[in-house]
Design an enzyme around this catalytic site. Sequence first.
Site, PDB file in Angstrom:
ATOM      1  N   ASP A   9      56.511  67.035  28.381  1.00  0.00           N
ATOM      2  CA  ASP A   9      56.154  66.467  27.459  1.00  0.00           C
ATOM      3  C   ASP A   9      55.379  65.047  27.843  1.00  0.00           C
ATOM      4  OD1 ASP A   9      55.089  65.526  24.529  1.00  0.00           O
ATOM      5  OD2 ASP A   9      57.235  64.973  24.607  1.00  0.00           O
ATOM      6  N   SER A  10      54.885  64.391  26.876  1.00  0.00           N
ATOM      7  CA  SER A  10      55.255  63.209  27.257  1.00  0.00           C
ATOM      8  C   SER A  10      56.505  61.966  27.811  1.00  0.00           C
ATOM      9  CB  SER A  10      54.031  61.972  26.347  1.00  0.00           C
ATOM     10  OG  SER A  10      54.674  62.375  25.149  1.00  0.00           O
ATOM     11  N   TYR A  41      50.410  59.492  24.973  1.00  0.00           N
ATOM     12  CA  TYR A  41      49.342  60.692  25.292  1.00  0.00           C
ATOM     13  C   TYR A  41      48.496  60.538  23.917  1.00  0.00           C
ATOM     14  CZ  TYR A  41      51.405  63.550  29.095  1.00  0.00           C
ATOM     15  OH  TYR A  41      51.906  63.677  30.601  1.00  0.00           O
ATOM     16  N   GLY A  42      49.043  60.707  23.371  1.00  0.00           N
ATOM     17  CA  GLY A  42      47.915  60.188  21.466  1.00  0.00           C
ATOM     18  C   GLY A  42      47.708  59.361  21.155  1.00  0.00           C
ATOM     19  N   CYS A  72      54.274  69.581  23.627  1.00  0.00           N
ATOM     20  CA  CYS A  72      53.914  68.343  23.522  1.00  0.00           C
ATOM     21  C   CYS A  72      52.439  68.771  22.658  1.00  0.00           C
ATOM     22  CB  CYS A  72      53.416  66.970  24.428  1.00  0.00           C
ATOM     23  SG  CYS A  72      52.333  66.329  23.946  1.00  0.00           S
ATOM     24  N   ASN A  73      52.122  68.939  20.864  1.00  0.00           N
ATOM     25  CA  ASN A  73      50.955  68.958  20.506  1.00  0.00           C
ATOM     26  C   ASN A  73      50.045  68.205  21.194  1.00  0.00           C
ATOM     27  OD1 ASN A  73      52.273  70.298  17.778  1.00  0.00           O
ATOM     28  ND2 ASN A  73      53.781  68.471  18.682  1.00  0.00           N
ATOM     29  N   THR A  74      50.286  66.649  21.267  1.00  0.00           N
ATOM     30  CA  THR A  74      48.800  65.862  22.027  1.00  0.00           C
ATOM     31  C   THR A  74      48.253  67.547  23.572  1.00  0.00           C
ATOM     32  OG1 THR A  74      49.610  64.320  21.597  1.00  0.00           O
ATOM     33  CG2 THR A  74      47.975  64.548  22.681  1.00  0.00           C
ATOM     34  N   GLU A 150      59.817  57.326  21.305  1.00  0.00           N
ATOM     35  CA  GLU A 150      60.512  56.582  22.698  1.00  0.00           C
ATOM     36  C   GLU A 150      60.850  55.298  22.689  1.00  0.00           C
ATOM     37  OE1 GLU A 150      59.116  59.116  24.424  1.00  0.00           O
ATOM     38  OE2 GLU A 150      60.099  58.074  26.630  1.00  0.00           O
ATOM     39  N   CYS A 182      54.013  66.301  15.554  1.00  0.00           N
ATOM     40  CA  CYS A 182      54.401  65.888  17.180  1.00  0.00           C
ATOM     41  C   CYS A 182      56.200  66.090  17.591  1.00  0.00           C
ATOM     42  CB  CYS A 182      54.212  64.743  16.951  1.00  0.00           C
ATOM     43  SG  CYS A 182      54.803  63.267  18.563  1.00  0.00           S
ATOM     44  N   THR A 183      55.930  66.743  18.769  1.00  0.00           N
ATOM     45  CA  THR A 183      57.522  67.286  18.816  1.00  0.00           C
ATOM     46  C   THR A 183      58.088  65.291  18.857  1.00  0.00           C
ATOM     47  OG1 THR A 183      57.130  66.761  21.506  1.00  0.00           O
ATOM     48  CG2 THR A 183      56.989  68.919  19.840  1.00  0.00           C
ATOM     49  N   HIS A 184      57.618  64.405  18.925  1.00  0.00           N
ATOM     50  CA  HIS A 184      59.136  63.214  18.969  1.00  0.00           C
ATOM     51  C   HIS A 184      58.807  62.532  17.485  1.00  0.00           C
ATOM     52  CE1 HIS A 184      57.419  61.851  22.540  1.00  0.00           C
ATOM     53  NE2 HIS A 184      58.210  61.071  22.775  1.00  0.00           N
TER      54      HIS A 184
END
Length: 268
Positions: A9-10, A41-42, A72-74, A150, A182-184
């Site tokens: 992921d980012s 990334y978003g 990561c969805n993005t 983050e 979004c995984t975050h």
Amino acid sequence: MAARVGIFDSGVGGLTVVAALHRSQPSLEITYIADTGFFPYGGRDPSEVADRARVLAEMLLERGQDALVVACNTASSAALERLRDEFPLPIVGMEPPLKPAVEASTSGVVAVLATPGTAAGERMARLNERFGGETQVFILPMPGLADLVEDGEVAGERVEAMLREALAEPLAEGLDALALGCTHYGFLRPVLSRLLPDDVRVIDAAEPVARRTRTVLGELGFDLDASGESREVLCYATGDPARLEATITGLRRSGADLPTLQIGRPVA
Ligand code: DGL
């Protein structure tokens, strides 16, 4: 031999997927890369995100993997098809859980929280077209929200204000299912449950992606053992590993249930 799964992921978001997978299969050999050097990334151009996704996939493959998970969805929105064309192993991706949210809704009003990139992506448009049906679907781009997570900021005035503002209209319309795209945002469950009425279901894709990964490993012939000995997750950052570690410590302190992570040196 234990199956080896590479996940990226980012930043810390994909750890929500790592946690779900590790909970069900603690003996898997999981390697995680947080692309913190290129976070977020978003807001980036999809082609740039796709290039990073390829670099990360290569880094993981150098370490030997049986399957990859784009947590990561993005990045999935920008690169999943391309990665599957380029790399000769099963790749599990993510998409915002719009379909399960629509299915769970009885009011006919759902919302999807996502990064600007995912919200504006073709994948989201396709999902909405296919599964939205008669449901009123609010697709809510949330610039800056993953950045707060983050930084380990998963509660407090700034996060709450951002969510309150975004969700005001859907709530006024009768929202009863909220998809985390979004995984975050998985780390925001506690604050969301404080802000939302009890009848709003919050749905994220971490568990389904973990399930899909287990299916893929089963198809590869691995004997999955839910009671195997728990293994540490190897965790790398493309940015400063000390910063990643500090964020993870903060997330644990806020109640995040994460497996034991061995945070390695930075990767180029
Ligand atoms: N965690 C990522 C996702 O699921 C994105 C966060 C970001 O880099 O903007 O989309």
